[in-house]
Design a protein around this motif. Structure first.
Motif, PDB file in Angstrom:
ATOM      1  N   HIS A   1     -41.663  54.323   7.976  1.00  0.00           N
ATOM      2  CA  HIS A   1     -41.262  55.328   6.982  1.00  0.00           C
ATOM      3  C   HIS A   1     -42.104  56.590   7.133  1.00  0.00           C
ATOM      4  O   HIS A   1     -43.334  56.546   7.140  1.00  0.00           O
ATOM      5  CB  HIS A   1     -41.435  54.751   5.578  1.00  0.00           C
ATOM      6  N   GLY A   2     -41.431  57.722   7.246  1.00  0.00           N
ATOM      7  CA  GLY A   2     -42.114  58.988   7.428  1.00  0.00           C
ATOM      8  C   GLY A   2     -42.481  59.292   8.857  1.00  0.00           C
ATOM      9  O   GLY A   2     -43.023  60.366   9.143  1.00  0.00           O
ATOM     10  N   GLY A   3     -42.191  58.356   9.774  1.00  0.00           N
ATOM     11  CA  GLY A   3     -42.574  58.541  11.165  1.00  0.00           C
ATOM     12  C   GLY A   3     -41.469  58.202  12.130  1.00  0.00           C
ATOM     13  O   GLY A   3     -40.308  58.560  11.917  1.00  0.00           O
ATOM     14  N   VAL A   4     -41.815  57.471  13.188  1.00  0.00           N
ATOM     15  CA  VAL A   4     -40.920  57.239  14.315  1.00  0.00           C
ATOM     16  C   VAL A   4     -40.715  55.740  14.521  1.00  0.00           C
ATOM     17  O   VAL A   4     -41.679  54.960  14.557  1.00  0.00           O
ATOM     18  CB  VAL A   4     -41.496  57.856  15.610  1.00  0.00           C
ATOM     19  N   LEU A   5     -39.453  55.331  14.643  1.00  0.00           N
ATOM     20  CA  LEU A   5     -39.100  53.979  15.071  1.00  0.00           C
ATOM     21  C   LEU A   5     -38.547  54.092  16.480  1.00  0.00           C
ATOM     22  O   LEU A   5     -37.461  54.636  16.688  1.00  0.00           O
ATOM     23  CB  LEU A   5     -38.066  53.358  14.132  1.00  0.00           C
ATOM     24  N   PHE A   6     -39.305  53.608  17.449  1.00  0.00           N
ATOM     25  CA  PHE A   6     -38.933  53.728  18.865  1.00  0.00           C
ATOM     26  C   PHE A   6     -38.429  52.392  19.382  1.00  0.00           C
ATOM     27  O   PHE A   6     -39.143  51.386  19.338  1.00  0.00           O
ATOM     28  CB  PHE A   6     -40.142  54.187  19.681  1.00  0.00           C
ATOM     29  N   LEU A   7     -37.195  52.388  19.863  1.00  0.00           N
ATOM     30  CA  LEU A   7     -36.595  51.181  20.427  1.00  0.00           C
ATOM     31  C   LEU A   7     -36.416  51.397  21.919  1.00  0.00           C
ATOM     32  O   LEU A   7     -35.446  52.009  22.368  1.00  0.00           O
ATOM     33  CB  LEU A   7     -35.250  50.881  19.751  1.00  0.00           C
ATOM     34  N   ASP A   8     -37.387  50.926  22.691  1.00  0.00           N
ATOM     35  CA  ASP A   8     -37.308  51.021  24.144  1.00  0.00           C
ATOM     36  C   ASP A   8     -36.372  49.933  24.658  1.00  0.00           C
ATOM     37  O   ASP A   8     -36.307  48.845  24.082  1.00  0.00           O
ATOM     38  CB  ASP A   8     -38.705  50.844  24.739  1.00  0.00           C
ATOM     39  N   GLU A   9     -35.676  50.244  25.732  1.00  0.00           N
ATOM     40  CA  GLU A   9     -34.648  49.322  26.253  1.00  0.00           C
ATOM     41  C   GLU A   9     -33.674  48.954  25.134  1.00  0.00           C
ATOM     42  O   GLU A   9     -33.377  47.781  24.888  1.00  0.00           O
ATOM     43  CB  GLU A   9     -35.289  48.065  26.846  1.00  0.00           C
ATOM     44  N   ALA A  10     -33.153  49.966  24.457  1.00  0.00           N
ATOM     45  CA  ALA A  10     -32.333  49.752  23.263  1.00  0.00           C
ATOM     46  C   ALA A  10     -31.135  48.828  23.495  1.00  0.00           C
ATOM     47  O   ALA A  10     -30.816  48.002  22.632  1.00  0.00           O
ATOM     48  CB  ALA A  10     -31.861  51.098  22.705  1.00  0.00           C
ATOM     49  N   PRO A  11     -30.418  48.901  24.641  1.00  0.00           N
ATOM     50  CA  PRO A  11     -29.279  47.995  24.820  1.00  0.00           C
ATOM     51  C   PRO A  11     -29.664  46.526  24.875  1.00  0.00           C
ATOM     52  O   PRO A  11     -28.788  45.654  24.730  1.00  0.00           O
ATOM     53  CB  PRO A  11     -28.673  48.455  26.157  1.00  0.00           C
ATOM     54  N   GLU A  12     -30.948  46.229  25.103  1.00  0.00           N
ATOM     55  CA  GLU A  12     -31.379  44.830  25.169  1.00  0.00           C
ATOM     56  C   GLU A  12     -31.628  44.238  23.789  1.00  0.00           C
ATOM     57  O   GLU A  12     -31.817  43.027  23.662  1.00  0.00           O
ATOM     58  CB  GLU A  12     -32.651  44.716  26.015  1.00  0.00           C
ATOM     59  N   PHE A  13     -31.668  45.059  22.738  1.00  0.00           N
ATOM     60  CA  PHE A  13     -31.816  44.541  21.382  1.00  0.00           C
ATOM     61  C   PHE A  13     -30.532  43.828  20.964  1.00  0.00           C
ATOM     62  O   PHE A  13     -29.444  44.134  21.458  1.00  0.00           O
ATOM     63  CB  PHE A  13     -32.098  45.677  20.400  1.00  0.00           C
ATOM     64  N   ASP A  14     -30.692  42.881  20.060  1.00  0.00           N
ATOM     65  CA  ASP A  14     -29.519  42.222  19.484  1.00  0.00           C
ATOM     66  C   ASP A  14     -28.648  43.266  18.783  1.00  0.00           C
ATOM     67  O   ASP A  14     -29.152  44.072  17.982  1.00  0.00           O
ATOM     68  CB  ASP A  14     -29.959  41.155  18.485  1.00  0.00           C
ATOM     69  N   ARG A  15     -27.352  43.253  19.096  1.00  0.00           N
ATOM     70  CA  ARG A  15     -26.481  44.296  18.563  1.00  0.00           C
ATOM     71  C   ARG A  15     -26.417  44.270  17.046  1.00  0.00           C
ATOM     72  O   ARG A  15     -26.361  45.316  16.398  1.00  0.00           O
ATOM     73  CB  ARG A  15     -25.078  44.152  19.163  1.00  0.00           C
TER      74      ARG A  15
END
Length: 538
Positions: free
Chosen positions: A325-339
């Protein structure tokens, strides 16, 4: 003959997520068989407090009554969780036995050790916030919790090291403590909370501080990538979400990790909310100072939905989205996350909050973060640029791209391709501008937004409602928005995408120091919505 017992009463706070409820603790001493009964929907940790309290009281020099002790937590229909009620319960029991006096005014928030020490309880910051809002600013906590509790404006915080010291402070006369660990522990610590500005040198919850004691990653370390750097600057200035697509080693992760270093400090309210979320995790070190630097959360792609948005048994706990909250949520290799986990982010991307429903209750956590996605162009990763090394079929590429759903991408304002770095940029020895130079351009742009949007109750362009962009004071004329209108007619932009282009255009204008966006700025915003292949991804 001992004095007749009275009803002992103290106050504590029960948390349901970030929301606190004032709880009155009633203690009554009866003339029946000895016993200790705890009523009012306590959880297992709170039920176990009976044995902790007995041992702590005995080792603090003032054992509990040997008669029947009944403790009731009011309101009885509200679930009570955690060990933070320990101190309030033992003082209510003492008050019922006329051993201490004047304990009904303050709010008691501390766990007890068996030797009588006062220990930090999770959720001190939101608990103190709830106490102050309820008109009870006098708070008693463990000494190690004083810094965190003092962050709340209006609170008067007293910290003690042991139960023995608390008993003496409220008129009790205990014997010397039996546990040597609490002997000669010292006096109370009293502190009146100051305004949130006292936390200007607070940490960011991730080991970095705003006073320069630890060095943050700098943009000058990124070679080349001038277009991606510009996209990062626009994202930081307006609070926009960002997708970086490119081959492995192009610098996507380096760019994302340097975004917090060019973001402005968190305003007072957001800093207090971000610190309160950290307090719920029980990590007292992270909540000892206001989080002024934008938090950075980068969960692994194996993270579950509960880890990403919050969850768990009982009352749901905050996830990475709320910790960012108030910052950055970085999802590296985003397609590999559960949809399903990725699509669960769609609601907080729009509302800035996450509401989690469980059978035991509903909680709401703040989640106003900037989402940064990093993705390869295909499963092998080499489909960008010339693509000479790529061996993926068209079906494989389409299936890989489909892992990021259209509705999710439609909420991502900026979508750029990060090309591979050429040898000239890599070996020139001259990096781009450093983070301080870029931040110096961003801060005036943020100030323009706050001046323009402040009367509307907003602060950043990314949060402006679509209605204000279409038929309000921020609406652009037909000539200025012509490019975006044509993109909608061609099916390249959705209605949501059109609004996001308008927000981007305002941010680009703010960075350039212009009063309003013109057609060129709208074209720049359209370009930032498209990846390098020229296809609109919304």
């Amino acid at each position: 003959m001992s004095a007749p017992a009275v009803m002992g009463r103290t106050l504590a706070v029960a948390l349901t997520g970030m929301h606190g409820h004032l709880v009155e603790i009633e203690a009554d001493i009866g003339q029946t068989l000895p016993g200790f009964v705890l009523l009012g929907l306590p959880d297992q940790a709170l039920q176990e407090s009976r044995d902790r309290i007995k041992a702590a009281a005995r080792n603090s020099g003032l054992p509990l009554t040997r008669r029947h002790l009944t403790v009731n937590l009011v309101p009885a229909a509200l679930h009570k969780r955690g060990p933070g009620f320990d101190l309030g319960i033992v003082l209510a029991a003492y008050a019922a036995d006329r051993q201490v006096f004047g304990v009904h005014g303050p709010v008691f928030l501390a766990e007890l050790g068996l030797d009588g020490r006062l220990r930090h309880a999770p959720g001190i910051l939101p608990s103190v916030m709830a106490a102050v809002e309820a008109g009870r600013p006098d708070v008693i906590v463990a000494e190690e919790s004083v810094d965190e509790a003092s962050l709340v404006p209006g609170a008067t915080v007293r910290g003690f090291r042991s139960l023995h010291d608390v008993i003496r402070a409220f008129g009790g006369d205990p014997e010397p403590p039996l546990a040597s660990a609490v002997a000669d522990r010292g006096d109370e610590v009293t502190r009146a909370a100051s305004a949130p500005e006292s936390g200007l040198h607070g940490n960011n919850g991730d080991g970095l501080t705003t006073d320069g004691s630890d060095v943050a990653p700098d943009l000058s370390e990124v070679s080349g990538q001038f277009e991606a750097r510009f996209a990062l600057e626009v994202a930081a200035a307006g609070g926009h979400h960002l997708l970086l697509e490119g081959s492995p080693g192009a610098g996507k992760t380096m760019l994302a990790e340097r975004l917090p270093g060019i973001l402005p400090p968190l305003p007072d309210r957001v800093a207090l909310e971000a610190t309160a979320v950290r307090s719920l995790t029980g990590r007292s070190r992270d909540a000892a100072q206001l989080i002024r630097r934008a938090p950075f959360q980068a969960p692994h792609h194996s993270a579950s939905m509960a880890a990403l948005v919050g969850g768990g048994s009982g009352i749901a706990r905050p996830g990475a989205a709320s910790l960012a909250h108030g910052g950055v949520l970085f999802l590296d290799e985003a397609p590999e996350f559960d949809r399903r986990a990725l699509d669960a982010l769609r609601q907080p991307l729009e509302s800035g909050a996450i509401t989690l429903h469980r059978s035991s209750g509903t909680v709401r956590y703040p989640s106003r973060f900037q989402l940064v996605l990093a993705a390869n162009p295909c499963p092998c990763g080499w489909g960008g640029g010339r693509g000479s090394k790529c061996r993926c079929t068209s079906v494989q590429r389409r299936r890989y791209a489909a892992k990021l759903s259209g509705p999710l991408l439609d909420r991502v304002d900026i979508q750029v391709t990060v090309p591979s770095v050429d040898a000239a940029a890599l070996t020139s020895g001259h990096g781009g501008e450093n983070s301080g130079t870029v931040r110096a351009r961003i801060m005036p742009a943020v100030a323009r937004q706050e001046e323009r949007l402040g009367p509307l109750g907003l602060s950043r362009n990314a949060h402006v409602p679509a209605a204000l962009l279409r038929d309000g004071p921020l609406a652009l004329d037909r000539h200025a928005r012509g490019g975006a209108d044509m993109a909608v007619d061609r099916g390249e932009l959705t209605a949501r995408g059109h609004a996001r282009v308008m927000r981007l255009a305002w941010t680009v204008a703010d960075l350039r120091g212009n009063e309003r966006p013109d057609a060129d700025y709208v074209d720049t915003a359209l370009y930032l919505r498209r990846r390098g292949d020229g296809e609109e991804t919304s």
